[in-house]
Design an enzyme around this catalytic site. Structure first.
Site, short mmCIF file in Angstrom:
data_model
loop_
_atom_site.label_atom_id
_atom_site.label_comp_id
_atom_site.label_asym_id
_atom_site.label_seq_id
_atom_site.Cartn_x
_atom_site.Cartn_y
_atom_site.Cartn_z
N ASN A 295 12.24 14.94 34.36
CA ASN A 295 12.03 13.90 35.37
C ASN A 295 10.98 14.37 36.36
OD1 ASN A 295 13.40 11.24 35.81
ND2 ASN A 295 13.44 11.97 37.92
N GLU B 128 11.09 14.14 39.51
CA GLU B 128 11.69 14.73 40.72
C GLU B 128 13.15 15.05 40.43
OE1 GLU B 128 11.13 11.58 43.55
OE2 GLU B 128 12.25 10.16 42.32
N CYS C 141 23.15 -26.14 24.55
CA CYS C 141 23.81 -27.11 25.44
C CYS C 141 22.86 -27.73 26.46
CB CYS C 141 24.98 -26.45 26.16
SG CYS C 141 24.47 -25.26 27.42
N CYS D 110 23.00 -18.09 27.36
CA CYS D 110 23.39 -19.28 28.14
C CYS D 110 24.14 -18.86 29.39
CB CYS D 110 24.27 -20.19 27.27
SG CYS D 110 24.79 -21.67 28.15
N ASP E 190 12.37 -3.13 28.50
CA ASP E 190 11.00 -3.54 28.17
C ASP E 190 10.71 -3.53 26.67
OD1 ASP E 190 10.59 -0.77 27.58
OD2 ASP E 190 9.88 -0.39 29.62
N THR F 77 15.01 9.10 34.31
CA THR F 77 15.99 8.23 34.96
C THR F 77 16.47 8.87 36.25
OG1 THR F 77 18.19 7.19 34.81
CG2 THR F 77 17.79 9.08 33.35
N HIS G 45 21.21 -1.79 28.32
CA HIS G 45 21.04 -2.83 29.35
C HIS G 45 20.39 -4.09 28.81
CE1 HIS G 45 21.31 0.33 32.86
NE2 HIS G 45 22.46 0.12 32.26
N1 APR Z 1 7.96 10.95 33.91
C1 APR Z 1 9.25 11.28 34.19
N2 APR Z 1 9.95 10.71 35.17
C2 APR Z 1 9.34 9.77 35.91
C3 APR Z 1 8.00 9.38 35.69
C4 APR Z 1 7.30 10.02 34.63
N3 APR Z 1 6.01 9.73 34.34
N4 APR Z 1 7.68 8.43 36.59
C5 APR Z 1 8.77 8.24 37.34
N5 APR Z 1 9.79 9.05 36.94
C6 APR Z 1 11.18 9.15 37.44
C7 APR Z 1 11.36 8.86 38.91
O1 APR Z 1 11.18 10.06 39.65
C8 APR Z 1 12.80 8.35 38.94
O2 APR Z 1 13.72 9.42 39.17
O3 APR Z 1 11.91 8.16 36.76
C9 APR Z 1 13.03 7.79 37.54
C10 APR Z 1 13.16 6.28 37.47
O4 APR Z 1 14.31 5.91 38.18
P1 APR Z 1 14.71 4.36 38.37
O5 APR Z 1 13.57 3.58 38.87
O6 APR Z 1 15.96 4.36 39.21
O7 APR Z 1 15.01 3.85 36.88
P2 APR Z 1 16.33 4.01 36.00
O8 APR Z 1 16.99 5.32 36.25
O9 APR Z 1 15.95 3.68 34.61
O10 APR Z 1 17.24 2.86 36.59
C11 APR Z 1 18.49 2.65 36.01
O11 APR Z 1 18.88 0.70 37.33
O12 APR Z 1 17.85 -1.15 38.30
C12 APR Z 1 18.70 -0.72 37.28
O13 APR Z 1 19.18 -1.72 35.22
C13 APR Z 1 18.14 -1.07 35.92
O14 APR Z 1 18.08 0.23 33.90
C14 APR Z 1 17.85 0.27 35.30
C15 APR Z 1 18.84 1.18 36.00
#
Ligand code: APR
Length: 247
Positions: A216, A218, A154, A128, A105, A191, A120
């Site tokens: 995180n 969770e 192209c 292309c 983003d 993540t 990413h």
């Molecule tokens: N603060 C901290 N953690 C949060 C918050 C917050 N406010 N809101 C959500 N989360 C946590 C969720 O609990 C989850 O474990 O962020 C995590 C997001 O996980 P994903 O949606 O799986 O995102 P990400 O880990 O970035 O995905 C990795 O997967 O789809 C592909 O290429 C895409 O870069 C992405 C990659």
């Protein structure tokens, strides 16, 4: 979230000469950008794994472009949140701080983050699809002038210049990310720690002797493998730690 844990983390950051921060979609959640997994992670009925692949694009480029056009419009209306701002401040103020993001983003960029590695790619870069040899180009127009957009070189179909499932990370970005695993403190934030190779970086950093911590909402598969796991929203915990660093 216990204050003790945040104090331990603040102390580690204070004493570290090199800090690396890995971020994921959770860091942008408070800006209003939906995460991929968990609540609100679906677009229509599709999971990211259904759309973010070369096969899905080959089958139905219009559908995949529709998803990206929706995400581009959504992100264009969002702003960096306090988590981005703290990370940007640290990236400028610590002597050696590297930020590795899986997010496409560009909110870290908009927050003014330096030493940023985007493993990413970016929602705002196109390339292309037919690999005609044109360099990827930036297009921040919302909505895009033509759907699906075309390669300016192209005239063939363009694709989002992001890394899809089944594709390799760009070599220089991966090399830089691996290099940044040699640090004193490695922080993984927002993540799900499910998507490799990014999810392996924290373990590599720990193997090389770094203090490792996770922030995180969770628990994740990484939680048991880090020195300190802090549960809570990044947009609250990071400013809390930043206040401890300055007090
Ligand atoms: N603060 C901290 N953690 C949060 C918050 C917050 N406010 N809101 C959500 N989360 C946590 C969720 O609990 C989850 O474990 O962020 C995590 C997001 O996980 P994903 O949606 O799986 O995102 P990400 O880990 O970035 O995905 C990795 O997967 O789809 C592909 O290429 C895409 O870069 C992405 C990659």
């Amino acid at each position: 979230m216990s204050d003790d844990k945040l104090e331990v983390l603040a102390d580690r950051l204070r004493r570290a000469s090199r800090v690396t921060i890995l971020t994921g979609a959770g860091v942008s959640a408070a800006s209003g950008v939906p995460t991929f997994r968990g609540n609100g992670g679906l677009w229509r009925d599709f999971r990211a794994e259904d759309l973010a692949t070369p096969e899905a694009f080959g089958r139905n480029p219009a559908l995949v472009w529709e998803w990206y056009a929706w995400r581009r419009a959504l992100v264009a209306s969002c702003r960096p949140n306090p988590a981005h701002e703290v990370i940007a401040q640290w990236s400028r103020e610590f002597d050696r701080c590297t930020v590795i993001t899986q997010n496409v983003d560009d909110l870290h960029l908009r927050a003014g983050t330096s030493h940023l590695i985007r493993v990413h790619g970016s929602l705002w870069d196109l390339s292309c699809w037919g690999k005609c040899g044109a360099e990827p180009w930036r297009d921040e127009t919302v909505p895009l002038a033509a759907m699906p957009p075309a390669c300016p070189s192209c005239g063939g179909l363009a694709r989002p210049a992001v890394v899809w499932f089944g594709e390799s990370l760009p070599g220089p970005a991966l090399d830089a990310a691996l290099e940044a695993c040699s640090c004193d403190a490695f922080l993984t934030v927002g993540t799900s720690a499910l998507v490799y190779p990014a999810a392996g970086l924290v373990h590599e950093a720990r193997r090389r002797g770094a203090f490792t911590a996770e922030i995180n909402l969770e628990p994740t598969p990484a939680s048991g493998g880090v020195d300190l796991a802090c549960l809570g929203p990044a947009d609250q915990l990071l400013p809390n730690i930043a206040r401890r660093l300055t007090s």
